[in-house]
Design a protein around this motif. Structure first.
Motif, PDB file in Angstrom:
ATOM      1  N   ARG A  29     -27.150  31.350  11.606  1.00 26.30           N
ATOM      2  CA  ARG A  29     -26.552  32.654  11.906  1.00 26.30           C
ATOM      3  C   ARG A  29     -27.631  33.472  12.601  1.00 26.30           C
ATOM      4  O   ARG A  29     -28.803  33.270  12.373  1.00 26.30           O
ATOM      5  N   GLY A  30     -27.241  34.389  13.418  1.00 23.11           N
ATOM      6  CA  GLY A  30     -28.215  35.277  14.028  1.00 23.11           C
ATOM      7  C   GLY A  30     -28.110  35.389  15.531  1.00 23.11           C
ATOM      8  O   GLY A  30     -28.496  36.392  16.098  1.00 23.11           O
ATOM      9  N   CYS A  31     -27.606  34.381  16.224  1.00 25.72           N
ATOM     10  CA  CYS A  31     -27.443  34.471  17.670  1.00 25.72           C
ATOM     11  C   CYS A  31     -26.267  35.405  17.955  1.00 25.72           C
ATOM     12  O   CYS A  31     -25.142  35.136  17.529  1.00 25.72           O
ATOM     13  N   PRO A  32     -26.504  36.528  18.685  1.00 20.36           N
ATOM     14  CA  PRO A  32     -25.402  37.457  18.947  1.00 20.36           C
ATOM     15  C   PRO A  32     -24.267  36.828  19.754  1.00 20.36           C
ATOM     16  O   PRO A  32     -23.092  37.167  19.554  1.00 20.36           O
ATOM     17  N   ASP A  33     -24.590  35.894  20.636  1.00 22.15           N
ATOM     18  CA  ASP A  33     -23.536  35.231  21.411  1.00 22.15           C
ATOM     19  C   ASP A  33     -22.674  34.352  20.507  1.00 22.15           C
ATOM     20  O   ASP A  33     -21.451  34.309  20.651  1.00 22.15           O
ATOM     21  N   CYS A  34     -23.321  33.630  19.592  1.00 18.93           N
ATOM     22  CA  CYS A  34     -22.557  32.823  18.632  1.00 18.93           C
ATOM     23  C   CYS A  34     -21.661  33.715  17.771  1.00 18.93           C
ATOM     24  O   CYS A  34     -20.485  33.397  17.555  1.00 18.93           O
ATOM     25  N   GLU A  35     -22.184  34.829  17.288  1.00 17.80           N
ATOM     26  CA  GLU A  35     -21.395  35.748  16.467  1.00 17.80           C
ATOM     27  C   GLU A  35     -20.173  36.228  17.244  1.00 17.80           C
ATOM     28  O   GLU A  35     -19.071  36.306  16.704  1.00 17.80           O
ATOM     29  N   ARG A  36     -20.340  36.537  18.528  1.00 16.95           N
ATOM     30  CA  ARG A  36     -19.234  36.986  19.381  1.00 16.95           C
ATOM     31  C   ARG A  36     -18.189  35.873  19.529  1.00 16.95           C
ATOM     32  O   ARG A  36     -16.985  36.106  19.410  1.00 16.95           O
ATOM     33  N   VAL A  37     -18.658  34.641  19.750  1.00 16.14           N
ATOM     34  CA  VAL A  37     -17.753  33.499  19.903  1.00 16.14           C
ATOM     35  C   VAL A  37     -16.961  33.262  18.610  1.00 16.14           C
ATOM     36  O   VAL A  37     -15.750  33.081  18.636  1.00 16.14           O
ATOM     37  N   TRP A  38     -17.651  33.284  17.483  1.00 16.54           N
ATOM     38  CA  TRP A  38     -16.958  33.060  16.204  1.00 16.54           C
ATOM     39  C   TRP A  38     -15.928  34.143  15.937  1.00 16.54           C
ATOM     40  O   TRP A  38     -14.813  33.860  15.485  1.00 16.54           O
ATOM     41  N   ALA A  39     -16.301  35.414  16.201  1.00 20.70           N
ATOM     42  CA  ALA A  39     -15.343  36.514  16.000  1.00 20.70           C
ATOM     43  C   ALA A  39     -14.118  36.316  16.893  1.00 20.70           C
ATOM     44  O   ALA A  39     -12.981  36.572  16.480  1.00 20.70           O
ATOM     45  N   GLY A  40     -14.339  35.810  18.118  1.00 18.50           N
ATOM     46  CA  GLY A  40     -13.222  35.516  19.012  1.00 18.50           C
ATOM     47  C   GLY A  40     -12.341  34.401  18.476  1.00 18.50           C
ATOM     48  O   GLY A  40     -11.109  34.463  18.582  1.00 18.50           O
ATOM     49  N   TYR A  41     -12.968  33.371  17.884  1.00 22.04           N
ATOM     50  CA  TYR A  41     -12.177  32.286  17.284  1.00 22.04           C
ATOM     51  C   TYR A  41     -11.301  32.818  16.142  1.00 22.04           C
ATOM     52  O   TYR A  41     -10.125  32.466  16.033  1.00 22.04           O
ATOM     53  N   VAL A  42     -11.886  33.646  15.282  1.00 19.20           N
ATOM     54  CA  VAL A  42     -11.123  34.193  14.157  1.00 19.20           C
ATOM     55  C   VAL A  42      -9.978  35.071  14.670  1.00 19.20           C
ATOM     56  O   VAL A  42      -8.854  34.987  14.179  1.00 19.20           O
ATOM     57  N   LYS A  43     -10.258  35.888  15.684  1.00 16.11           N
ATOM     58  CA  LYS A  43      -9.210  36.722  16.272  1.00 16.11           C
ATOM     59  C   LYS A  43      -8.079  35.855  16.827  1.00 16.11           C
ATOM     60  O   LYS A  43      -6.894  36.146  16.630  1.00 16.11           O
ATOM     61  N   ALA A  44      -8.437  34.761  17.500  1.00 18.47           N
ATOM     62  CA  ALA A  44      -7.427  33.852  18.049  1.00 18.47           C
ATOM     63  C   ALA A  44      -6.630  33.169  16.935  1.00 18.47           C
ATOM     64  O   ALA A  44      -5.410  32.999  17.046  1.00 18.47           O
ATOM     65  N   LEU A  45      -7.308  32.786  15.857  1.00 16.37           N
ATOM     66  CA  LEU A  45      -6.611  32.175  14.722  1.00 16.37           C
ATOM     67  C   LEU A  45      -5.604  33.148  14.115  1.00 16.37           C
ATOM     68  O   LEU A  45      -4.471  32.775  13.817  1.00 16.37           O
ATOM     69  N   ARG A  46      -6.006  34.402  13.942  1.00 14.68           N
ATOM     70  CA  ARG A  46      -5.091  35.409  13.385  1.00 14.68           C
ATOM     71  C   ARG A  46      -3.903  35.625  14.324  1.00 14.68           C
ATOM     72  O   ARG A  46      -2.776  35.753  13.868  1.00 14.68           O
ATOM     73  N   ALA A  47      -4.169  35.682  15.629  1.00 11.24           N
ATOM     74  CA  ALA A  47      -3.080  35.866  16.601  1.00 11.24           C
ATOM     75  C   ALA A  47      -2.105  34.699  16.555  1.00 11.24           C
ATOM     76  O   ALA A  47      -0.905  34.865  16.810  1.00 11.24           O
ATOM     77  N   ALA A  48      -2.600  33.515  16.184  1.00 10.77           N
ATOM     78  CA  ALA A  48      -1.750  32.332  16.100  1.00 10.77           C
ATOM     79  C   ALA A  48      -1.002  32.251  14.764  1.00 10.77           C
ATOM     80  O   ALA A  48      -0.230  31.330  14.543  1.00 10.77           O
TER      81      ALA A  48
END
Length: 193
Positions: A29-48
């Motif tokens: 944990r700690g890479c801001p780009d990774c955190e952004r990507v993971w948050a996007g995955y969770v957002k996409a999962l919720r939208a689905a």
């Protein structure tokens, strides 16, 4: 970000999802780009349509309770008590403090914490409460789970026994079915309970 979303992000990290630009190792944990990507995955999962188990159980409990209220208004207590009971069960499943488990991560198929031995429960009840004991029984659900729960002040008409090998029950006057001992309280003679 909800605790469920954070749990999902931790799972994505542990599974090896990453931004592709850093020196990521699963679980990092700690890479801001990774955190952004993971948050996007969770957002996409919720939208689905993905909903964390706890949130889904609470939503279902609210729907069941509202249906119980509707049935109570239209048809009376007998029609509503099953819906209110279901609401109580769903809330207990969603609350880890009631089950001793992390309900967000526990599948519905797990058996949960060890249950009390129903034979021992029935024996303890019978030792303390002879047939004819004054009790307060809650045939549907307890008032802690539903303020409109039916309350029946009555007397036992049988010794406690085990129903189906899994539930300690007793029969009471004024109700046509057995009631789980978890839904029966001993009342004090003379009116106070």
């Amino acid at each position: 970000m909800s605790a469920a979303d954070e749990t999902a992000i931790q799972a994505l990290s542990a599974a090896g999802a990453f931004c592709g630009e850093c020196g990521f190792e699963p679980g990092d944990r700690g890479c801001p780009d990774c955190e952004r990507v993971w948050a996007g995955y969770v957002k996409a999962l919720r939208a689905a349509g993905w909903v964390p188990r706890t949130e889904g159980l609470i939503e279902a409990a609210d729907v069941a309770y509202a249906e119980g209220d509707r049935l109570y208004d239209e048809q009376g207590f007998a029609a509503a008590e099953a819906a209110w009971g279901l609401s109580t069960v769903l809330r207990r499943m969603a609350d880890p403090s009631k089950t001793g488990q992390d309900s967000a991560a526990t599948p519905l198929t797990q058996s949960g914490p060890a249950q009390p031995d129903p034979t021992a429960e029935a024996d303890r009840w019978n030792a303390a409460n002879p047939v004819g004991s004054l009790v307060v029984a809650y045939p549907g659900c307890r008032p802690e789970g539903n303020p409109k729960a039916k309350r029946l002040t009555t007397r036992t008409r049988t010794k406690a026994s085990v129903l189906g090998g899994h539930t300690a029950v007793v029969w009471v006057h004024g109700h046509g079915a057995c009631i789980a001992l978890t839904h029966v309280d001993r009342a004090q003679e003379g009116g106070a309970s």
